[in-house]
Scaffold this motif. Structure first.
Motif, short mmCIF file in Angstrom:
data_model
loop_
_atom_site.label_atom_id
_atom_site.label_comp_id
_atom_site.label_asym_id
_atom_site.label_seq_id
_atom_site.Cartn_x
_atom_site.Cartn_y
_atom_site.Cartn_z
N TRP A 194 0.78 -1.22 -0.09
CA TRP A 194 -0.16 -0.01 -0.03
C TRP A 194 0.89 1.28 -0.10
CZ3 TRP A 194 -5.11 0.27 -0.49
CH2 TRP A 194 -5.76 1.41 -0.38
N ARG A 195 1.91 1.27 0.95
CA ARG A 195 2.82 2.23 0.77
C ARG A 195 3.71 2.51 -0.17
NH1 ARG A 195 3.56 7.31 2.06
NH2 ARG A 195 5.74 7.65 2.92
N LEU A 196 4.07 1.36 -0.79
CA LEU A 196 4.76 1.47 -2.17
C LEU A 196 4.10 1.90 -3.28
CD1 LEU A 196 7.66 0.47 -3.46
CD2 LEU A 196 6.41 -1.62 -3.89
N LEU A 197 2.86 1.46 -3.30
CA LEU A 197 2.22 2.37 -4.53
C LEU A 197 1.85 3.41 -4.19
CD1 LEU A 197 -0.16 -1.00 -4.89
CD2 LEU A 197 1.36 -0.10 -6.57
N ALA A 198 1.60 3.85 -3.10
CA ALA A 198 1.45 5.44 -2.70
C ALA A 198 2.30 6.23 -3.17
CB ALA A 198 0.82 5.55 -1.27
N VAL A 199 3.46 5.94 -2.51
CA VAL A 199 4.98 6.63 -3.04
C VAL A 199 5.20 6.58 -4.51
CG1 VAL A 199 5.73 6.73 -0.70
CG2 VAL A 199 6.80 5.01 -2.17
N ARG A 200 4.95 5.36 -5.16
CA ARG A 200 5.39 5.37 -6.63
C ARG A 200 4.50 6.52 -7.39
NH1 ARG A 200 5.98 -0.85 -8.60
NH2 ARG A 200 7.88 -1.01 -7.84
N ARG A 201 3.26 6.75 -6.60
CA ARG A 201 2.45 7.83 -7.58
C ARG A 201 3.06 9.34 -7.50
NH1 ARG A 201 -3.70 7.45 -5.22
NH2 ARG A 201 -4.66 6.16 -6.95
N ARG A 202 4.04 9.32 -6.51
CA ARG A 202 4.61 10.62 -6.29
C ARG A 202 5.92 10.54 -6.96
NH1 ARG A 202 3.86 10.64 -0.07
NH2 ARG A 202 6.04 10.77 -0.25
N GLY A 203 6.27 9.35 -7.80
CA GLY A 203 7.80 9.45 -8.56
C GLY A 203 8.79 8.88 -7.61
N ILE A 204 8.33 8.28 -6.42
CA ILE A 204 9.43 7.73 -5.41
C ILE A 204 9.28 6.39 -5.45
CG2 ILE A 204 10.23 7.51 -2.94
CD1 ILE A 204 8.68 10.49 -2.63
N ASP A 205 10.48 5.57 -5.65
CA ASP A 205 10.28 4.07 -5.74
C ASP A 205 11.28 3.42 -5.02
OD1 ASP A 205 9.62 1.58 -6.38
OD2 ASP A 205 9.57 1.87 -8.57
N PRO A 206 11.10 2.99 -3.78
CA PRO A 206 11.96 2.39 -3.02
C PRO A 206 12.19 0.86 -3.20
CG PRO A 206 10.02 2.58 -1.65
CD PRO A 206 9.76 3.28 -3.03
N ASP A 207 11.46 0.24 -4.00
CA ASP A 207 11.61 -1.12 -4.54
C ASP A 207 11.45 -1.07 -5.82
OD1 ASP A 207 11.95 -3.63 -4.75
OD2 ASP A 207 10.57 -4.24 -3.29
N PRO A 208 12.29 -0.70 -6.90
CA PRO A 208 11.99 -0.80 -8.26
C PRO A 208 11.69 -2.14 -8.81
CG PRO A 208 14.01 0.42 -7.94
CD PRO A 208 13.56 -0.11 -6.60
N GLU A 209 12.33 -3.11 -8.15
CA GLU A 209 12.09 -4.59 -8.58
C GLU A 209 10.94 -5.02 -8.38
OE1 GLU A 209 14.60 -6.02 -10.46
OE2 GLU A 209 15.10 -3.80 -10.61
N ALA A 210 10.16 -4.47 -7.41
CA ALA A 210 8.85 -5.07 -6.92
C ALA A 210 7.78 -5.37 -7.70
CB ALA A 210 8.29 -4.22 -5.63
N ASP A 211 7.13 -6.09 -7.94
CA ASP A 211 6.01 -6.45 -8.96
C ASP A 211 4.62 -6.46 -7.91
OD1 ASP A 211 4.03 -7.03 -10.68
OD2 ASP A 211 4.95 -8.77 -11.52
#
Length: 148
Positions: free
Chosen positions: A99-116
């Motif tokens: 949930w947090r990963l997807l929320a921050v990806r919306r803002r252009g932050i990706d702490p786990d670029p390998e995550a699917d």
């Protein structure tokens, strides 16, 4: 209970982008992109920060309890009473992480670029209503071809 909680801490702390810190009320907290997603206490309490909509589904589906101190908040509590409860605790922690990963990806932050996240969600085997809520909320972010 400490062995089960230690196992949880060991696993979650290895997820990309997760930082651990002592929790202000004891235990260990997990932080992703500057925000606490959950914390655990040695007594077997796992507290998760989600949203009210996710909280409501978790409570309705019997997957978590209202937070043990703040029952009207968006937080939920899951109790680890034995090693058999660790997989369900990990499932909820992974949901909070995604949930947090997807929320921050919306803002252009990706702490786990390998995550699917789409694959992770399928692996979690969430109830249909919870899976639909996550997918509806983050439709664009779940499409790996969409820009993040």
């Amino acid at each position: 209970m400490t062995a089960s909680i230690d196992r949880i801490i060991s696993r979650v702390s290895r997820w990309p982008g997760v930082e651990t810190a002592p929790h202000r009320f004891g235990g260990t907290e997990f932080v992703v992109a500057g925000r606490e997603i959950a914390h655990v206490h040695d007594a077997g309490v796992v507290d998760l920060a989600l949203t009210r909509r996710v909280r409501d589904v978790l409570l309705t589906d019997g997957l978590a309890d209202p937070h043990h101190v703040l029952p009207d908040s968006a937080w939920v509590t899951y109790r680890v009473r034995s090693g058999a409860d660790v997989p369900d605790a990990m499932r909820l922690l992974r949901l909070a992480y995604l949930w947090r990963l997807l929320a921050v990806r919306r803002r252009g932050i990706d702490p786990d670029p390998e995550a699917d996240p789409d694959t992770d969600l399928r692996r979690l085997g969430l109830p249909a209503d919870l899976d639909a809520l996550v997918r509806e909320t983050f439709r664009d972010s779940l499409d790996r071809r969409a820009p993040v």
